[in-house]
Design an enzyme around this catalytic site. Structure first.
Site, PDB file in Angstrom:
ATOM      1  N   GLY A  12       0.773  -1.238   0.000  1.00 40.52           N
ATOM      2  CA  GLY A  12       0.000   0.000   0.000  1.00 40.52           C
ATOM      3  C   GLY A  12       0.802   1.284   0.000  1.00 40.52           C
ATOM      4  O   GLY A  12       0.273   2.342   0.347  1.00 40.52           O
ATOM      5  N   ASN A  14       1.664   2.956  -2.565  1.00 40.72           N
ATOM      6  CA  ASN A  14       1.002   3.865  -3.517  1.00 40.72           C
ATOM      7  C   ASN A  14      -0.277   4.449  -2.938  1.00 40.72           C
ATOM      8  O   ASN A  14      -0.554   5.634  -3.112  1.00 40.72           O
ATOM      9  CB  ASN A  14       0.734   3.152  -4.843  1.00 40.72           C
ATOM     10  CG  ASN A  14       1.970   3.086  -5.718  1.00 40.72           C
ATOM     11  OD1 ASN A  14       2.320   4.058  -6.376  1.00 40.72           O
ATOM     12  ND2 ASN A  14       2.659   1.966  -5.689  1.00 40.72           N
ATOM     13  N   LEU A  85      -3.883  -6.796  -7.899  1.00 35.78           N
ATOM     14  CA  LEU A  85      -3.283  -7.845  -8.720  1.00 35.78           C
ATOM     15  C   LEU A  85      -4.284  -8.784  -9.401  1.00 35.78           C
ATOM     16  O   LEU A  85      -3.887  -9.801  -9.950  1.00 35.78           O
ATOM     17  CB  LEU A  85      -2.285  -8.647  -7.877  1.00 35.78           C
ATOM     18  CG  LEU A  85      -1.218  -7.781  -7.198  1.00 35.78           C
ATOM     19  CD1 LEU A  85      -0.216  -8.646  -6.439  1.00 35.78           C
ATOM     20  CD2 LEU A  85      -0.486  -6.872  -8.176  1.00 35.78           C
ATOM     21  N   LEU A  87      -7.476  -9.354 -12.317  1.00 38.58           N
ATOM     22  CA  LEU A  87      -8.134  -8.773 -13.490  1.00 38.58           C
ATOM     23  C   LEU A  87      -9.429  -8.091 -13.032  1.00 38.58           C
ATOM     24  O   LEU A  87     -10.133  -8.616 -12.165  1.00 38.58           O
ATOM     25  CB  LEU A  87      -8.478  -9.931 -14.440  1.00 38.58           C
ATOM     26  CG  LEU A  87      -8.645  -9.620 -15.914  1.00 38.58           C
ATOM     27  CD1 LEU A  87      -7.393  -8.983 -16.497  1.00 38.58           C
ATOM     28  CD2 LEU A  87      -8.958 -10.929 -16.663  1.00 38.58           C
ATOM     29  N   ILE A  88      -9.738  -6.944 -13.629  1.00 43.22           N
ATOM     30  CA  ILE A  88     -10.953  -6.227 -13.211  1.00 43.22           C
ATOM     31  C   ILE A  88     -12.179  -6.880 -13.862  1.00 43.22           C
ATOM     32  O   ILE A  88     -12.200  -7.088 -15.075  1.00 43.22           O
ATOM     33  CB  ILE A  88     -10.835  -4.734 -13.600  1.00 43.22           C
ATOM     34  CG1 ILE A  88      -9.698  -4.085 -12.808  1.00 43.22           C
ATOM     35  CG2 ILE A  88     -12.134  -3.990 -13.356  1.00 43.22           C
ATOM     36  CD1 ILE A  88      -9.887  -4.111 -11.310  1.00 43.22           C
ATOM     37  N   ASN A 102      -4.588   2.250 -13.954  1.00 43.40           N
ATOM     38  CA  ASN A 102      -3.657   1.323 -13.293  1.00 43.40           C
ATOM     39  C   ASN A 102      -2.234   1.849 -13.388  1.00 43.40           C
ATOM     40  O   ASN A 102      -1.895   2.584 -14.317  1.00 43.40           O
ATOM     41  CB  ASN A 102      -3.718  -0.042 -13.991  1.00 43.40           C
ATOM     42  CG  ASN A 102      -2.812  -1.087 -13.336  1.00 43.40           C
ATOM     43  OD1 ASN A 102      -2.725  -1.164 -12.103  1.00 43.40           O
ATOM     44  ND2 ASN A 102      -2.137  -1.880 -14.153  1.00 43.40           N
ATOM     45  N   HIS A 104       1.626   0.211 -13.644  1.00 44.39           N
ATOM     46  CA  HIS A 104       2.373  -1.035 -13.840  1.00 44.39           C
ATOM     47  C   HIS A 104       3.864  -0.715 -13.703  1.00 44.39           C
ATOM     48  O   HIS A 104       4.341   0.266 -14.270  1.00 44.39           O
ATOM     49  CB  HIS A 104       2.073  -1.608 -15.227  1.00 44.39           C
ATOM     50  CG  HIS A 104       2.694  -2.949 -15.413  1.00 44.39           C
ATOM     51  ND1 HIS A 104       2.159  -4.096 -14.876  1.00 44.39           N
ATOM     52  CD2 HIS A 104       3.844  -3.331 -16.025  1.00 44.39           C
ATOM     53  CE1 HIS A 104       2.943  -5.124 -15.166  1.00 44.39           C
ATOM     54  NE2 HIS A 104       3.972  -4.686 -15.868  1.00 44.39           N
ATOM     55  N   ASP A 145      -3.022  -5.319 -18.516  1.00 45.98           N
ATOM     56  CA  ASP A 145      -1.962  -4.392 -18.943  1.00 45.98           C
ATOM     57  C   ASP A 145      -2.048  -3.955 -20.403  1.00 45.98           C
ATOM     58  O   ASP A 145      -1.041  -3.587 -21.001  1.00 45.98           O
ATOM     59  CB  ASP A 145      -0.567  -5.010 -18.688  1.00 45.98           C
ATOM     60  CG  ASP A 145      -0.401  -5.401 -17.232  1.00 45.98           C
ATOM     61  OD1 ASP A 145      -0.904  -4.667 -16.362  1.00 45.98           O
ATOM     62  OD2 ASP A 145       0.222  -6.442 -16.976  1.00 45.98           O
ATOM     63  N   GLU A 174       7.107   5.971  -8.935  1.00 46.82           N
ATOM     64  CA  GLU A 174       5.671   5.897  -8.607  1.00 46.82           C
ATOM     65  C   GLU A 174       5.284   7.059  -7.695  1.00 46.82           C
ATOM     66  O   GLU A 174       4.259   7.714  -7.893  1.00 46.82           O
ATOM     67  CB  GLU A 174       5.357   4.549  -7.944  1.00 46.82           C
ATOM     68  CG  GLU A 174       5.514   3.401  -8.929  1.00 46.82           C
ATOM     69  CD  GLU A 174       5.240   2.023  -8.332  1.00 46.82           C
ATOM     70  OE1 GLU A 174       5.327   1.862  -7.101  1.00 46.82           O
ATOM     71  OE2 GLU A 174       4.946   1.110  -9.112  1.00 46.82           O
TER      72      GLU A 174
END
Ligand code: GAR
Length: 189
Positions: A12, A14, A85, A87-88, A102, A104, A145, A174
């Site tokens: 966490g 980010n 992590l 897939l939506i 997102n 990456h 991605d 980031e």
């Protein structure tokens, strides 16, 4: 006020940086953190930041509308994947078309796809003796991605750099760029 939901799976850092960046913003608010791992440290970070956090399991994400209903109930405008992590699910992609962002930890289209996340990415980049890596911030579609790229930033890799060294460089990028890029996307649209 533009409301963000941050989705996260792990440490966490980010989430913390984004939340701190928007703490006093008059335009953007981090409304909610949604987590898919019960014991993820990001939950503690959210609580320390005074942000509501909620955990959903795989079944809730993929086989129900619970997450979508929660997002709508809280008036969420944008979903930000901050180290998330999975897939939506399609119901979120449809309802939040071009409103899911997102980050990456590599220069897509290289080092993307299923299984390429977090430390795995840095290990692969170092093993392949790449001379540079970086971050990619992109819109999310139904494939890992592959959504439209919004922003990239690069860092150089020295011959003796380890995956840990690279991870530190990526985290700095980031921190420097992700909150600002989110702001420019959500405030300008
Ligand atoms: C970040 O480096 C992010 O770029 C990466 O996971 C890390 C999460 O760190 N995301 C992916 O790999 C997505 N495919 P954090 O939990 O400390 O923010």
């Amino acid at each position: 006020m533009i409301k963000l939901a941050l989705l996260a799976s792990g440490n966490g850092t980010n989430v913390q940086q984004i939340a701190e960046y928007f703490k006093d913003s008059e335009d953007v608010k981090v409304e909610l953190v949604i987590v898919n791992k019960k014991d993820a440290y990001v939950r503690q970070r959210a609580r320390n930041l005074g942000i509501d956090e909620v955990y959903y399991d795989r079944n809730s994400f993929y086989n129900t509308n619970i997450v979508l209903e929660m997002l709508e109930k809280r008036g969420i405008d944008y979903i930000v994947l901050a180290g998330f992590l999975w897939l939506i699910p399609n119901n979120l992609i449809k309802s939040y078309n071009n409103r899911i962002i997102n980050i990456h930890p590599a220069l897509l289209p290289k080092y993307g796809g299923k299984g390429m996340y977090g430390y795995n990415v840095h290990k692969a980049v170092i093993e392949n003796k790449e001379k540079e890596s970086g971050i990619t911030i992109h819109y999310v579609n139904e494939r890992y991605d592959e959504g439209q790229i919004i922003f990239q930033a690069k860092c150089y890799i020295l011959p003796n750099d380890t995956a840990d060294d690279l991870a530190s460089k990526i985290h700095l990028l980031e921190k420097e760029y992700f909150p600002k890029v989110i702001e420019s996307v959500v405030v300008s649209q």
